[in-house]
Design an enzyme around this catalytic site. Structure first.
Site, short mmCIF file in Angstrom:
data_model
loop_
_atom_site.label_atom_id
_atom_site.label_comp_id
_atom_site.label_asym_id
_atom_site.label_seq_id
_atom_site.Cartn_x
_atom_site.Cartn_y
_atom_site.Cartn_z
N MET A 1 0.85 -1.20 0.00
CA MET A 1 0.00 0.00 0.00
C MET A 1 0.88 1.24 0.00
SD MET A 1 -2.92 -1.29 2.69
CE MET A 1 -1.68 -2.10 3.70
N CYS B 1 -2.58 -2.82 -10.51
CA CYS B 1 -2.91 -1.48 -10.00
C CYS B 1 -3.65 -0.68 -11.06
CB CYS B 1 -1.64 -0.75 -9.58
SG CYS B 1 -1.95 0.93 -9.00
N ASN C 1 -6.89 -12.18 -2.80
CA ASN C 1 -6.84 -10.82 -2.28
C ASN C 1 -8.16 -10.11 -2.59
OD1 ASN C 1 -5.83 -8.33 -1.29
ND2 ASN C 1 -5.22 -7.72 -3.35
N LYS D 1 1.12 -10.06 -9.26
CA LYS D 1 -0.10 -9.64 -8.58
C LYS D 1 -0.98 -8.93 -9.60
CE LYS D 1 -1.77 -7.11 -4.49
NZ LYS D 1 -2.70 -6.17 -5.15
N GLY E 1 -11.33 -7.71 -0.24
CA GLY E 1 -12.57 -7.81 0.51
C GLY E 1 -12.50 -8.50 1.85
N HIS F 1 -6.43 -10.36 -7.05
CA HIS F 1 -7.46 -9.52 -6.45
C HIS F 1 -8.77 -9.91 -7.13
CE1 HIS F 1 -8.67 -5.32 -4.83
NE2 HIS F 1 -9.75 -6.07 -4.99
#
Length: 513
Positions: free
Chosen positions: A54, A154, A287, A205, A289, A247
């Site tokens: 983050m 991202c 990833n 990711k 939630g 994600h």
């Protein structure tokens, strides 16, 4: 009076078919060790937890505090753009990761770099630049570096991302594969040249899909969308990656803020579970939630129930949850050890989690430590770290740790304690609460324990003010009672350390998590 939660049972129900194997393994180990089975969590763990990368949060000070709360979890750097690291990549990495420790480094210095399992995330669409960054990182020989990750998920282009990498890379599986190959090739070359025994893996990711605009979300077809994701993951695996972090939302490249990108697209955990099932030789991390320990446990159980232990999701990731409630890492640590005990034996007495001479960079909590003791020890150690850093940063040429970096983790802890201390007031059964206000789990600490932590935090912040030359008039009484405990006032005290503008921004940002 609210009391500390009692620890849940360390025994879990095991399939009948595996009982004989576990009993046999346990007896063999007891014969070898006479009295106990000695092993490490990393050697027996069947599930991992990752604290997500983050921006402006997961820097060295934040990871330092979190790793004291949960040594078994894996911690990620912020996304480091290759262009920002270049041309002096070595110096840039040291500024962000700290000086690498060596066999000659003192134990105290090693404690200051207490990243136990670290993932370095890179952002770029240029294989050469990524390869150069990996080369520099490997040359520094960070013993805690376990993985190099490529950011392909991202969507925050308007807030510091780039239109040619991040989630945009999901549109180009071939380029993503080239980036992975460059990282894998460089990792292997460095390990051979430097004769490194420790393997550094390469991961990706990403999201479960990508669209240009929010309106495009309605046109997604589950079958078509999954086929594209399956193809993308297969390209990643064939390029040499052994780990993909998904994600469970599609990314929207334009028209949605970063906050709305975490809310508007629908979570689709089933797609992540299906990928884990279809790629049994690939480590898959879910990833998105996950906001509580109970939900984490439920998702882990659902994965095992639907596909069995052999093809289930192997690890889980959360970010905003940990920012809102960093002390919940204590519960996560306990859960990780419970999950590990399922692999070795049926109860806690069969597992001793201590520092292992074969893995000296790992440290675990004593079995008898409760949540309060762990929190107290972690905060005391972190204040010592802050004092040391605040006195050395001014003369250091290799670190850019600021007062804001050091104080933000403490602010996040205090805000969690403020909410927990007011828990009964905020969610009183006799009060009418809005339908959307879901009561959180009951706090793990008693009132007395939170008041003790308040005293510790108040004294620590006061000492930090003095150390940074920001000390002022003190009106703290010699002893604290419940009537004098004011976590809100304690949060406001950071204004004297980092300025009103920064402190107010922290508060606003936390409210948006």
């Amino acid at each position: 009076m609210r009391m500390t939660k009692s620890s849940s049972s360390w025994s879990d129900s095991l399939p009948t078919a595996t009982i004989r194997v576990i009993i046999t393994a346990t007896l063999v180990c007891r014969l070898l060790n006479k009295h106990h089975v000695y092993t490490t969590v990393s050697a027996m763990s069947n599930v991992d937890f990752h604290v997500a990368p983050m921006q402006c949060y997961t820097n060295l000070p934040f990871r330092r505090l979190c790793s004291s709360l949960s040594p078994t979890s894996t911690y990620w750097t912020e996304m480091e753009k290759a262009d920002d690291l270049m041309p002096n990549i070595r110096e840039s990495l040291i500024q962000r990761l700290g000086e690498p420790t060596t066999s000659d480094t003192s134990s105290y210095q090693q404690q200051q770099h207490q990243d136990h399992k670290l993932v370095l995330q890179l952002g770029s669409n240029d294989p050469y630049k990524v390869q150069e960054c990996v080369k520099a990182a490997m040359a520094l020989e960070y013993h805690q570096l376990k993985e190099i990750n490529l950011n392909c998920g991202c969507p925050a282009i308007d807030s510091g991302g780039a239109p040619t990498y991040g989630a945009s890379l999901m549109k180009d599986p071939a380029l993503t594969a080239s980036l992975v190959e460059a990282c894998v090739r460089q990792c292997q070359q460095q390990q051979q040249q430097q004769q490194q025994k420790q393997q550094v893996d390469v991961s990706v990711k990403c999201r479960i899909g990508v669209v240009d605009h929010a309106n495009d979300l309605s046109s997604l077809s589950s079958a078509y969308d999954y086929d594209r994701l399956h193809h993308y993951v297969s390209q990643i695996q064939q390029a040499g990656s052994n780990h993909v972090i998904l994600h469970a939302r599609p990314a929207v490249l334009a028209g949605l803020s970063p906050v709305k990108n975490r809310i508007v697209p629908t979570l689709q955990y089933e797609m992540v579970r299906q990928i884990a099932h279809d790629f049994p030789n690939l480590k898959v991390t879910l990833n998105g939630g996950i906001t509580s320990l109970s939900q984490l446990k439920d998702e882990s159980s659902s994965s095992s129930h639907d596909y069995g232990d052999s093809n289930k999701i192997s690890s889980f990731m959360a970010g905003r949850w940990i920012l809102q409630r960093p002390l919940d890492l204590i519960g996560i640590e306990e859960w990780l050890i419970q999950e590990s005990s399922r692999t070795v034996g049926g109860g806690r007495d069969d597992v001793t989690t201590t520092t292992n001479t074969n893995n000296p960079d790992r440290h675990y909590h004593d079995d008898d430590d409760d949540a309060f003791t762990i929190a107290k020890d972690a905060l005391e150690a972190y204040f010592d770290y802050c004092i040391t850093q605040s006195t050395t940063t001014a003369t250091s040429t290799t670190t850019t740790t600021t007062a804001s970096d050091l104080c933000l983790p403490l602010f996040l802890v205090i805000e969690q304690l403020r909410e927990d201390y007011d828990y009964d007031d905020d969610f009183d059964d006799d009060k009418t609460t809005p339908p959307q206000a879901v009561p959180p789990a009951a706090p793990m600490l008693s009132y007395e324990e939170m008041e003790s932590l308040y005293d510790l935090l108040q004294d620590g912040v006061s000492e930090l003010c003095d150390c940074m030359g920001k000390g002022g008039k003190k009106n703290k009484s010699s002893s604290s009672s419940s009537s004098s405990v004011n976590f809100k006032r304690l949060s406001s005290s950071f204004k004297s350390l980092v300025g009103t503008k920064v402190a107010n921004k922290w508060k606003r940002n936390r409210a948006e998590l």
